[in-house]
Write an enzyme that holds these catalytic residues in place. Sequence first.
Site, PDB file in Angstrom:
ATOM      1  CG  HIS A  12      79.552  42.478  35.504  1.00 45.29           C
ATOM      2  ND1 HIS A  12      79.727  43.485  34.573  1.00 45.29           N
ATOM      3  CD2 HIS A  12      78.453  42.807  36.229  1.00 45.29           C
ATOM      4  CE1 HIS A  12      78.787  44.400  34.739  1.00 45.29           C
ATOM      5  NE2 HIS A  12      77.993  44.014  35.732  1.00 45.29           N
ATOM      6  CB  CYS A  66      75.361  43.569  33.523  1.00 45.77           C
ATOM      7  SG  CYS A  66      74.585  44.145  35.055  1.00 45.77           S
ATOM      8  CD  GLU A  75      82.556  42.472  32.811  1.00 44.33           C
ATOM      9  OE1 GLU A  75      82.125  43.463  33.435  1.00 44.33           O
ATOM     10  OE2 GLU A  75      81.837  41.513  32.465  1.00 44.33           O
TER      11      GLU A  75
END
Length: 247
Positions: A213, A111, A215
């Site tokens: 994202h 990001c 993660e």
Amino acid sequence: MTRPLIGITTYVESARYSVHDCVAAVLPWAYVDQVSRAGGRPVLIPPMPDGGVEVLDGLDGLIVAGGADVEPARYGETPHPTVYTSPQRDAGELPLVRIALKTGLPLLGVCRGMQVMAVASGGRLHQHLPEVVGHGGHSTVGPVKVYAEHDVHFATGSRCREIYGAEALVNSYHHQGVKDPGRMLPTAWCTTDNLIEAIEHPDHPFAVGVQWHPEDMAANGLFQALVGAAAQLRGARGSKTEFFATV
């Protein structure tokens, strides 16, 4: 075999925990968990005013985490009223990214991290996407972070296509985007508005930036690819921490 060391840049935020109410270097645990599950050893890197680039000497890979907007002055523009910046992070992360791109250190930008990679490569950003693409579908509005979702498609021959296939559904939480990737190559685009969603360096062993994202997604392939590239680098140059692993 010693796990490759993966540096992860941190946020700098006001935080309350235990008996503390202070400015802190913080990071969502999901980054740590993803790197660990992929076989790496996470090392958190707070931003240093002088860049602190010597930390890269002990690392096998680098992740630039999400967070605040890059200062528009860094790419020669005046700020839009919606821009929220972190000058500390800009000062600390841009030098790290430039050296990682120059030296071949495996690099993943998430990001904001992708946007830092673009600016470090001479690129520019869209400062407020709703005014560019005509909708707010890349983010949500509210006091708590809730992801939007959309499809992206990937360039043939790209690292991202190797990991995700031709298309994938990704999460989304950002109001800025990459306008000009500089020396990076766009390798993924949003299917609804053609916004750049991933960039890669064509002459680097592994330098990938993604606008979503990963993660906070179940799939671990992107982190596995980064840790795999870091392990190759570590094997090629020898473990700098082998002694400490044996004492």
